[in-house]
Motif scaffolding. Structure first.
Motif, PDB file in Angstrom:
ATOM      1  N   LEU A 178      55.661  48.693  56.559  1.00 48.01           N
ATOM      2  CA  LEU A 178      56.114  49.823  57.363  1.00 48.01           C
ATOM      3  C   LEU A 178      57.161  50.660  56.632  1.00 48.01           C
ATOM      4  N   VAL A 179      57.998  50.019  55.829  1.00 43.73           N
ATOM      5  CA  VAL A 179      58.956  50.763  55.006  1.00 43.73           C
ATOM      6  C   VAL A 179      58.218  51.661  54.022  1.00 43.73           C
ATOM      7  N   MET A 180      57.168  51.121  53.409  1.00 38.67           N
ATOM      8  CA  MET A 180      56.361  51.904  52.459  1.00 38.67           C
ATOM      9  C   MET A 180      55.732  53.112  53.157  1.00 38.67           C
ATOM     10  N   VAL A 181      55.185  52.885  54.349  1.00 45.29           N
ATOM     11  CA  VAL A 181      54.560  53.977  55.106  1.00 45.29           C
ATOM     12  C   VAL A 181      55.608  55.023  55.473  1.00 45.29           C
ATOM     13  N   ALA A 182      56.763  54.576  55.941  1.00 45.92           N
ATOM     14  CA  ALA A 182      57.822  55.496  56.366  1.00 45.92           C
ATOM     15  C   ALA A 182      58.318  56.368  55.212  1.00 45.92           C
ATOM     16  N   HIS A 183      58.255  55.843  53.986  1.00 48.30           N
ATOM     17  CA  HIS A 183      58.713  56.598  52.816  1.00 48.30           C
ATOM     18  C   HIS A 183      57.584  57.328  52.097  1.00 48.30           C
ATOM     19  N   GLY A 184      56.456  57.468  52.782  1.00 51.20           N
ATOM     20  CA  GLY A 184      55.378  58.290  52.246  1.00 51.20           C
ATOM     21  C   GLY A 184      54.599  57.678  51.106  1.00 51.20           C
ATOM     22  N   ARG A 185      54.653  56.346  50.964  1.00 53.12           N
ATOM     23  CA  ARG A 185      53.920  55.700  49.864  1.00 53.12           C
ATOM     24  C   ARG A 185      52.501  55.313  50.251  1.00 53.12           C
ATOM     25  N   GLY A 186      52.099  55.638  51.468  1.00 52.07           N
ATOM     26  CA  GLY A 186      50.758  55.313  51.901  1.00 52.07           C
ATOM     27  C   GLY A 186      50.663  55.332  53.412  1.00 52.07           C
ATOM     28  N   VAL A 187      49.478  54.987  53.925  1.00 49.08           N
ATOM     29  CA  VAL A 187      49.232  54.887  55.368  1.00 49.08           C
ATOM     30  C   VAL A 187      48.696  53.485  55.653  1.00 49.08           C
ATOM     31  N   ALA A 188      48.747  53.070  56.901  1.00 44.69           N
ATOM     32  CA  ALA A 188      48.295  51.721  57.250  1.00 44.69           C
ATOM     33  C   ALA A 188      47.621  51.732  58.612  1.00 44.69           C
ATOM     34  N   ALA A 189      46.622  50.862  58.788  1.00 43.58           N
ATOM     35  CA  ALA A 189      45.956  50.698  60.078  1.00 43.58           C
ATOM     36  C   ALA A 189      46.566  49.491  60.779  1.00 43.58           C
ATOM     37  N   LEU A 190      47.175  49.717  61.945  1.00 37.13           N
ATOM     38  CA  LEU A 190      47.903  48.671  62.658  1.00 37.13           C
ATOM     39  C   LEU A 190      47.714  48.825  64.166  1.00 37.13           C
ATOM     40  N   PRO A 191      48.014  47.795  64.942  1.00 34.72           N
ATOM     41  CA  PRO A 191      47.953  47.933  66.404  1.00 34.72           C
ATOM     42  C   PRO A 191      48.947  48.995  66.894  1.00 34.72           C
ATOM     43  N   ARG A 192      48.514  49.768  67.882  1.00 30.61           N
ATOM     44  CA  ARG A 192      49.388  50.824  68.404  1.00 30.61           C
ATOM     45  C   ARG A 192      50.700  50.240  68.936  1.00 30.61           C
ATOM     46  N   TRP A 193      50.627  49.091  69.615  1.00 26.96           N
ATOM     47  CA  TRP A 193      51.846  48.519  70.180  1.00 26.96           C
ATOM     48  C   TRP A 193      52.851  48.162  69.084  1.00 26.96           C
ATOM     49  N   LEU A 194      52.340  47.751  67.922  1.00 30.26           N
ATOM     50  CA  LEU A 194      53.244  47.392  66.828  1.00 30.26           C
ATOM     51  C   LEU A 194      53.901  48.633  66.233  1.00 30.26           C
ATOM     52  N   VAL A 195      53.111  49.695  66.063  1.00 35.81           N
ATOM     53  CA  VAL A 195      53.653  50.945  65.527  1.00 35.81           C
ATOM     54  C   VAL A 195      54.713  51.509  66.475  1.00 35.81           C
ATOM     55  N   LYS A 196      54.432  51.466  67.777  1.00 37.35           N
ATOM     56  CA  LYS A 196      55.399  51.966  68.766  1.00 37.35           C
ATOM     57  C   LYS A 196      56.682  51.143  68.733  1.00 37.35           C
ATOM     58  N   GLU A 197      56.530  49.831  68.586  1.00 33.19           N
ATOM     59  CA  GLU A 197      57.686  48.938  68.577  1.00 33.19           C
ATOM     60  C   GLU A 197      58.615  49.250  67.405  1.00 33.19           C
ATOM     61  N   TYR A 198      58.028  49.664  66.281  1.00 35.10           N
ATOM     62  CA  TYR A 198      58.813  49.936  65.078  1.00 35.10           C
ATOM     63  C   TYR A 198      59.063  51.428  64.856  1.00 35.10           C
ATOM     64  N   SER A 199      58.537  52.278  65.730  1.00 39.47           N
ATOM     65  CA  SER A 199      58.555  53.725  65.466  1.00 39.47           C
ATOM     66  C   SER A 199      59.969  54.288  65.331  1.00 39.47           C
ATOM     67  N   ALA A 200      60.901  53.843  66.173  1.00 40.46           N
ATOM     68  CA  ALA A 200      62.267  54.366  66.099  1.00 40.46           C
ATOM     69  C   ALA A 200      62.962  53.909  64.823  1.00 40.46           C
ATOM     70  N   ARG A 201      62.740  52.661  64.465  1.00 44.20           N
ATOM     71  CA  ARG A 201      63.389  52.074  63.289  1.00 44.20           C
ATOM     72  C   ARG A 201      62.877  52.682  61.989  1.00 44.20           C
ATOM     73  N   PHE A 202      61.568  52.951  61.931  1.00 37.40           N
ATOM     74  CA  PHE A 202      60.966  53.427  60.688  1.00 37.40           C
ATOM     75  C   PHE A 202      60.444  54.865  60.763  1.00 37.40           C
ATOM     76  N   LYS A 203      60.612  55.524  61.915  1.00 41.85           N
ATOM     77  CA  LYS A 203      60.117  56.894  62.101  1.00 41.85           C
ATOM     78  C   LYS A 203      58.611  56.983  61.788  1.00 41.85           C
ATOM     79  N   LEU A 204      57.846  56.206  62.504  1.00 41.75           N
ATOM     80  CA  LEU A 204      56.399  56.151  62.302  1.00 41.75           C
ATOM     81  C   LEU A 204      55.668  56.960  63.367  1.00 41.75           C
ATOM     82  N   HIS A 205      54.460  57.395  63.024  1.00 44.53           N
ATOM     83  CA  HIS A 205      53.612  58.133  63.957  1.00 44.53           C
ATOM     84  C   HIS A 205      52.254  57.439  64.042  1.00 44.53           C
TER      85      HIS A 205
END
Length: 296
Positions: A231-258
């Protein structure tokens, strides 16, 4: 020819596992001379050479390889039998061994395990990652009691219970051009670096249900074991990842994920718990499955 004993199989397995007499002796609480003596005694009792020396190493003969395979099959079953007998003697005491084939499921599992342990104060929980066991084979060989997986393989003697529904989405960082898109199409990932867990592509839904049917492959794939690093890699623009929506939402504030829907219809998934049908009468195992499946 002498009688094959369980202790023989244990010594064969430990020597093969540790690769040296010193390390195997430590695991078996034996000195190296005592272990060497035991090895000679085993070969004398069984009337067959089990090891041969290659330099300083002990290498299994053909008979030794066969006995090692036998040990790997039988010893977990002995351990299970002893554990089950102890549970019968102590009334609901034991260890629930859980194998995880679902990397992002640890956060979900924590929410189940914590209240479960309160419900069953005499039961311990042991969680094993994929590299520590063999999936479906581990259920059949009694290495684990429950398999957590998004991809059940239905086999005679096994039962899979769906316990959690989720949507697989594409996670992108705050500067990614797709961050405000309602959904993404396969061709939009042609120039992307896809970050995945270290799982074969034929077992990744982003490939089997999204990219491959469209004949698309990402520009690059990077495999990362740890969810946080991914998620750190994704947040810093080093790639994208396929993950469960609930997991992305859980980490969205911490890592600024969409989170972005994969295709117009999205990809719906379920987490399953697999277990042996012969374990249906183990109350604390059945309760874990029922508790995991209940809405919270």
């Amino acid at each position: 020819m002498g009688v094959l004993e369980r202790s023989h199989l244990t010594i064969i397995q430990e020597v093969a596992r540790e690769g040296s007499l010193t390390a195997a002796g430590m695991r078996l609480n034996l000195t190296q001379p005592a272990l060497s003596h035991s090895i000679r005694k085993i070969e004398q009792q069984l009337g067959v050479k089990i090891w041969r020396r290659e330099g300083r190493s002990l290498v299994l003969t053909q008979a030794g390889e066969w006995l090692l395979a036998l040990a790997n099959r039988l010893l977990p079953q002995f351990e299970l039998a002893e554990s089950r007998l102890e549970q019968f003697a102590n009334g609901g005491r034991g260890t629930l061994r859980i194998g995880m084939e679902c990397h992002p499921c640890y956060q979900w599992l924590l929410k189940v395990v914590s209240p479960y342990l309160e419900r069953w104060p005499k039961v311990d929980v042991d969680v094993r990652q994929k590299f520590q066991f063999g999936g479906i084979g581990a259920l059949f060989s009694n290495e684990i009691d429950i398999l957590v997986t998004p991809d059940p393989l239905y086999k005679p003697g096994l039962k899979f219970t769906p316990v959690f529904d989720y949507e697989l989405v594409l996670a992108v960082g705050p500067e990614h051009p797709l961050r405000n898109a309602k959904f993404v199409l396969p061709e939009q990932l042609v120039d992307e670096t896809l970050i995945t867990y270290p799982v074969p592509s034929e077992r990744l839904d982003i490939y089997t249900q999204f990219l491959q049917p469209a004949g698309i492959a990402p520009r690059q794939q990077k495999q990362i074991e740890t969810t946080d690093i991914m998620l750190v890699m994704v947040a810093h623009g080093r790639g994208v990842a396929a993950l469960p929506r609930w997991l992305v939402k859980e980490y969205s504030a911490r890592f600024k994920l969409h989170p972005i829907k994969l295709g117009k219809k999205g990809i719906a998934k379920q987490i399953f718990l697999g277990h042996r049908e012969t374990d249906e009468d183990i109350h604390y195992l059945r309760d874990f499955i029922e508790f995991a499946a209940s809405p919270r």
